[in-house]
Design a protein around this motif. Structure first.
Motif, short mmCIF file in Angstrom:
data_model
loop_
_atom_site.label_atom_id
_atom_site.label_comp_id
_atom_site.label_asym_id
_atom_site.label_seq_id
_atom_site.Cartn_x
_atom_site.Cartn_y
_atom_site.Cartn_z
N ASN A 197 0.82 -1.21 0.00
CA ASN A 197 0.00 0.00 0.00
C ASN A 197 0.86 1.27 0.00
N ARG A 198 2.04 1.22 0.60
CA ARG A 198 2.94 2.38 0.52
C ARG A 198 3.38 2.59 -0.93
N GLN A 199 3.68 1.50 -1.62
CA GLN A 199 4.05 1.62 -3.03
C GLN A 199 2.86 2.08 -3.88
N ALA A 200 1.66 1.60 -3.52
CA ALA A 200 0.46 2.00 -4.26
C ALA A 200 0.19 3.49 -4.11
N ARG A 201 0.39 4.03 -2.89
CA ARG A 201 0.19 5.46 -2.66
C ARG A 201 1.20 6.28 -3.48
N GLN A 202 2.45 5.83 -3.51
CA GLN A 202 3.47 6.54 -4.29
C GLN A 202 3.14 6.48 -5.78
N TRP A 203 2.65 5.32 -6.23
CA TRP A 203 2.29 5.16 -7.64
C TRP A 203 1.13 6.08 -8.02
N CYS A 204 0.14 6.21 -7.12
CA CYS A 204 -0.98 7.12 -7.37
C CYS A 204 -0.47 8.56 -7.50
N ASP A 205 0.44 8.95 -6.63
CA ASP A 205 1.00 10.31 -6.70
C ASP A 205 1.68 10.54 -8.04
N GLU A 206 2.41 9.53 -8.52
CA GLU A 206 3.09 9.67 -9.80
C GLU A 206 2.10 9.76 -10.96
N GLN A 207 1.10 8.89 -10.95
CA GLN A 207 0.12 8.89 -12.04
C GLN A 207 -0.69 10.18 -12.07
N ASN A 208 -1.01 10.70 -10.90
CA ASN A 208 -1.81 11.93 -10.84
C ASN A 208 -1.01 13.16 -11.24
N ARG A 209 0.30 13.02 -11.38
CA ARG A 209 1.13 14.14 -11.83
C ARG A 209 1.53 14.02 -13.29
N ARG A 210 1.03 12.99 -13.97
CA ARG A 210 1.31 12.82 -15.40
C ARG A 210 0.17 13.39 -16.25
N ILE A 211 0.50 13.72 -17.49
CA ILE A 211 -0.53 14.22 -18.42
C ILE A 211 -1.49 13.08 -18.75
N HIS A 212 -2.77 13.33 -18.53
CA HIS A 212 -3.78 12.30 -18.81
C HIS A 212 -4.05 12.26 -20.31
N GLY A 213 -4.19 11.04 -20.85
CA GLY A 213 -4.36 10.88 -22.29
C GLY A 213 -5.64 11.47 -22.84
N THR A 214 -6.69 11.54 -22.02
CA THR A 214 -7.98 12.06 -22.50
C THR A 214 -8.09 13.56 -22.32
N THR A 215 -7.78 14.04 -21.13
CA THR A 215 -7.95 15.47 -20.83
C THR A 215 -6.79 16.32 -21.32
N GLY A 216 -5.61 15.71 -21.49
CA GLY A 216 -4.44 16.48 -21.88
C GLY A 216 -3.89 17.34 -20.75
N GLU A 217 -4.36 17.10 -19.54
CA GLU A 217 -3.89 17.86 -18.37
C GLU A 217 -3.52 16.89 -17.26
N ARG A 218 -2.82 17.40 -16.26
CA ARG A 218 -2.47 16.57 -15.12
C ARG A 218 -3.67 16.48 -14.16
N PRO A 219 -4.02 15.26 -13.70
CA PRO A 219 -5.14 15.12 -12.75
C PRO A 219 -4.94 15.96 -11.50
N ILE A 220 -3.70 16.12 -11.03
CA ILE A 220 -3.46 16.90 -9.82
C ILE A 220 -3.83 18.36 -10.01
N ASP A 221 -3.68 18.86 -11.26
CA ASP A 221 -4.05 20.25 -11.54
C ASP A 221 -5.57 20.40 -11.64
N ARG A 222 -6.22 19.42 -12.25
CA ARG A 222 -7.69 19.49 -12.38
C ARG A 222 -8.37 19.21 -11.05
N LEU A 223 -7.68 18.50 -10.15
CA LEU A 223 -8.25 18.21 -8.83
C LEU A 223 -8.57 19.50 -8.08
#
Length: 407
Positions: free
Chosen positions: A256-282
């Protein structure tokens, strides 16, 4: 009809000064064939052959009508045509239908773009891993995705029951920092008990109370319509195909510690559909405020019964409590890496969470004074023996005097 390479070869032999007879002897083709290709400008067009009459020809217009109605099963078409006098076989029907058969595809669906702060989609996924003994094990993972921002939260658990679901849900809302207006799930047993006669869901009482407490409207998608919650469906596939393959971990806590870190990384990447970072749209989600810890604290507790030897079983680990609570009903909660055990709102034991199954965690002074009390938490009801009292001996004239006074 000769191939292009052969025709070129004939022209090369002619250019070398060879006669028709020599070319015939060398290639094996007839003189007329060689003359035809040498006289033609390029490759001669093949002669159109007379079209052969088919038994299906009189029925093609009728066959087209059946195809327009969506009937492409050749066995059915053969039966229908035979009723109209068709005497041929099924092969020519298949040859006719094949180029006209539409490609197989899923029914088209309309795409919905979710408004900011409106919806979260939730689902479970069962992943696999190889344990220390080399055996394949299954482990459930909770996934939650916000519809507008595509921000994602995942958490692995040992169980898929209602208590694990609520705990993961609270952790996810805390991770996002707010509460969406609605939550969409499939018809999982942890949230819905079934459908009523009015075709409305009968919610699990604990989940229904939780949703009302935090001000979130639960919704379920139709059966066998997973595309309704396509955002979380894609996320669980992403977990299975991207996160788990080759992942090494020591226990559930490490995973779960690795899963939390992975979520942080994915949420800081450009999303393929929106073209924006999920962390920014959050930041634009405008989620509702989280309830105070006191309001939803009760949903973190799970009821347990203490064993005779003073242990509480939680996620296949036995945690000790003072022996005086043996046989009593207690409540357990998993919070911030610790297991807390309460009895009537009093904290009676607190342990660091363990993840290895069948682990035994003793409580400090767990069996203190057990022998003296003979195993009983309360004194047993007993009678009290008292000494015999001496009775005072008085002369009879004392009593006569008392009688006279009374008169």
């Amino acid at each position: 009809m000769l191939r292009s390479g052969t025709v070129i070869r004939l022209h090369e032999l002619q250019a070398c000064g060879k006669s028709i007879r020599e070319i015939t002897r060398e290639t094996g083709h007839s003189r007329n064939t060689i003359r035809k290709y040498l006289r033609a400008n390029g490759i001669p067009e093949p002669r159109s052959r007379k079209k052969r009459v088919s038994k299906l020809d009189p029925f093609k217009s009728l066959l087209d009508q059946y195809l327009e109605k969506g009937i492409f099963n050749c066995e059915v078409l053969l039966r229908l045509l035979k009723e109209r006098g068709y005497t041929g076989g099924i092969t020519i029907i298949k040859d006719y239908v094949k180029p006209r058969r539409p490609p197989r595809q899923a029914p088209a669906v309309q795409r919905y773009e979710t408004k900011a702060g409106y919806q979260a989609q939730v689902d479970w996924k069962i992943c696999e891993y190889i344990d220390l003994n080399g055996e394949v094990r299954k482990i459930p993972v909770f996934s939650m995705v916000l519809g507008y921002s595509r921000a994602m939260y995942i958490e692995f658990t040992k169980r898929c029951d209602i208590h694990s679901f609520l705990r993961c849900l609270m952790n996810g809302l805390e991770y996002f920092g707010g509460v969406p207006k609605t939550m969409l799930t499939d018809q999982m047993k942890t949230v819905i008990l079934g459908m009523g006669d009015d075709r409305k869901p009968r919610w699990h009482p604990l989940f229904e109370d939780f949703a009302a407490t935090i001000g979130m409207i639960p919704k379920v998608c139709r059966v066998r319509r997973p595309q309704t919650k396509g955002k979380v469906e894609r996320s669980v596939q992403f977990i299975e195909q991207n996160f788990m393959p080759g992942r090494s971990f020591t226990d559930l806590g490490d995973l779960n510690r690795q899963a939390r870190q992975w979520c942080d990384e994915q949420n800081r990447r450009i999303h393929g559909t929106t073209g924006e970072r999920p962390i920014d749209r959050l930041a634009q989600e405008k989620l509702g405020m989280l309830p105070s810890p006191e309001r939803w604290a009760k949903y973190r507790f799970e009821p347990r019964k203490v064993s005779r030897d003073g242990f509480v079983s939680y996620d296949s680990v036995r945690y000790g409590v003072p022996w005086r609570y043996s046989g009593r009903e207690v409540k357990v909660r998993d919070i911030n890496g610790f297991i807390e055990i309460y009895c009537e709102k009093q904290l009676i034991a607190r342990h660091e969470k363990q993840y290895r199954s069948r682990t035994l965690v003793m409580c400090e002074d767990q069996y203190a004074n057990l022998s003296t009390a003979q195993g009983y938490a309360y004194p047993r009801p007993q009678g009290v023996q008292i000494p015999v009292q001496d009775v005072e001996v008085r002369p009879l004239d004392v009593y006569e005097h008392l009688v006279e006074v009374g008169a």
